[in-house]
Design a protein around this motif. Structure first.
Motif, mmCIF file in Angstrom:
data_model
loop_
_atom_site.group_PDB
_atom_site.id
_atom_site.type_symbol
_atom_site.label_atom_id
_atom_site.label_comp_id
_atom_site.label_asym_id
_atom_site.label_seq_id
_atom_site.Cartn_x
_atom_site.Cartn_y
_atom_site.Cartn_z
ATOM 1 N N LEU A 132 -6.476 -0.505 4.753
ATOM 2 C CA LEU A 132 -6.042 0.717 4.100
ATOM 3 C C LEU A 132 -5.828 1.824 5.130
ATOM 4 O O LEU A 132 -6.474 1.834 6.188
ATOM 5 C CB LEU A 132 -7.070 1.156 3.057
ATOM 6 N N ALA A 156 -0.898 -3.161 -7.496
ATOM 7 C CA ALA A 156 -2.343 -3.109 -7.252
ATOM 8 C C ALA A 156 -2.920 -4.516 -7.129
ATOM 9 O O ALA A 156 -3.808 -4.765 -6.291
ATOM 10 C CB ALA A 156 -3.036 -2.346 -8.379
ATOM 11 N N LEU A 157 -2.423 -5.444 -7.945
ATOM 12 C CA LEU A 157 -2.896 -6.830 -7.881
ATOM 13 C C LEU A 157 -2.531 -7.476 -6.547
ATOM 14 O O LEU A 157 -3.344 -8.193 -5.948
ATOM 15 C CB LEU A 157 -2.293 -7.636 -9.041
ATOM 16 N N ARG A 205 -5.684 -7.888 0.343
ATOM 17 C CA ARG A 205 -6.713 -7.119 1.052
ATOM 18 C C ARG A 205 -6.231 -6.573 2.402
ATOM 19 O O ARG A 205 -6.848 -6.811 3.448
ATOM 20 C CB ARG A 205 -7.958 -7.976 1.266
ATOM 21 N N ILE A 232 -2.115 -5.909 -3.735
ATOM 22 C CA ILE A 232 -2.991 -5.309 -2.724
ATOM 23 C C ILE A 232 -4.380 -5.930 -2.778
ATOM 24 O O ILE A 232 -4.983 -6.251 -1.749
ATOM 25 C CB ILE A 232 -3.074 -3.783 -2.934
ATOM 26 N N ALA A 233 -4.903 -6.109 -4.003
ATOM 27 C CA ALA A 233 -6.248 -6.672 -4.162
ATOM 28 C C ALA A 233 -6.324 -8.092 -3.626
ATOM 29 O O ALA A 233 -7.320 -8.485 -2.996
ATOM 30 C CB ALA A 233 -6.650 -6.637 -5.636
ATOM 31 N N ARG A 234 -5.272 -8.865 -3.861
ATOM 32 C CA ARG A 234 -5.279 -10.257 -3.395
ATOM 33 C C ARG A 234 -5.051 -10.359 -1.893
ATOM 34 O O ARG A 234 -5.617 -11.213 -1.225
ATOM 35 C CB ARG A 234 -4.202 -11.053 -4.137
ATOM 36 N N VAL A 261 0.844 -1.199 0.000
ATOM 37 C CA VAL A 261 0.000 0.000 0.000
ATOM 38 C C VAL A 261 0.883 1.254 0.000
ATOM 39 O O VAL A 261 0.635 2.201 -0.758
ATOM 40 C CB VAL A 261 -0.945 0.009 1.212
#
Length: 279
Positions: free
Chosen positions: A200, A190-191, A197, A193-195, A31
């Protein structure tokens, strides 16, 4: 001019790294990396589009900038991870060893280094070894320290790759080199971070981290411009002196203290960096 620009870049980098290192102790490293890289990208992309700078004429410059960006983000991610779990005063000088990578590549391809350069490389190696010898109260702390040192060494390779690969495209266009380098790895981060989770940061903290990206961008821009004004090896080495600023901030703000052998290691590593520049 090149020397002044490279030194200004070192101060900016050292400050940005310290602030990002602090943030990495509160927020997930991917992040922090995304916000730092993204914050800088927004600024440089706007500047590039408004200025109307032409894109690269040679496709090889695009690919070199892309490769440099990927290498740099790898180095930065490992560096932030190392700062989040290790002693900043130790991690930062180890990461600066990456400035010796172009020299090592030159040796591998048949170049003969001068005696001063060879001595500088030896000092860097010895300095890294000494700086990484920390005493710890328990095995968990010792394991974290070893992990931080390993990450710092990987970051050194990533930074060295960035210096080498962005030299030629910077001669063609500094703004577009920075845009391509900054945007290169953002989709992959970004991928991740998305995986994963991760939690934030708050809006205020997030904006603060993104602002650090503009300081980091300033350093990158200064070093890219310096590369067009002077010799790559000298600019890379002077830009690589950023750990001095990070160490000073860590001592002043975090009250970090290191043992005498580690101090010697830090001095040797930074002195080796200077010797490589002189060679």
């Amino acid at each position: 001019m090149a020397i002044a620009l490279a030194l200004a870049a070192a101060v900016s980098w050292g400050t940005a790294d310290f602030l990002a290192g602090l943030a990495s102790r509160r927020v997930s490293v991917p992040v922090v990396l995304f916000l730092v890289e993204g914050g800088g990208l927004v600024v440089i992309l706007a500047i590039t589009l408004v200025s109307g700078k032409p894109f690269f004429d040679d496709a090889s410059d695009f690919w070199s900038a892309l490769g440099g960006g990927l290498s740099g983000v790898l180095g930065l991610g490992c560096f932030y991870a190392a700062l989040s779990i290790g002693t900043m005063s130790v991690v930062a000088p180890i990461s600066s060893a990456g400035v010796g990578l172009p020299v090592v590549v030159g040796i591998a391809t048949g170049n003969r280094p001068s005696a001063v350069t060879a001595l500088g490389l030896a000092a860097i190696v010895a300095g890294v070894v000494l700086a990484s010898r920390e005493e710890h109260a328990d095995s968990e702390a010792a394991a974290s320290s070893r992990r931080a040192v390993a990450l710092a060494l990987v970051s050194a390779i990533g930074f060295g790759g960035f210096f080498a690969l962005t030299d030629a495209p910077s001669d063609a266009s500094v703004p577009w080199t920075l845009v391509i380098a900054r945007s290169a790895a953002l989709p992959f981060v970004a991928l991740i971070i998305a995986r994963g989770r991760p939690r934030l940061p708050t809006r205020k903290l997030g904006l603060g981290i993104a602002a650090v990206g503009t300081v980091d961008l300033l350093a990158t821009a200064l070093i890219a411009i310096a590369n067009t004004k002077g010799d790559l090896s000298v600019v890379s080495v002077l830009g690589g002196m950023y750990p001095v600023m990070t160490v000073m901030l860590a001592a002043a703000v975090l009250k970090e203290r290191v043992a005498a052998p580690q101090v010697l290691g830090i001095v040797l590593a930074l002195g080796g960096v200077g010797a490589v520049a002189a060679g």
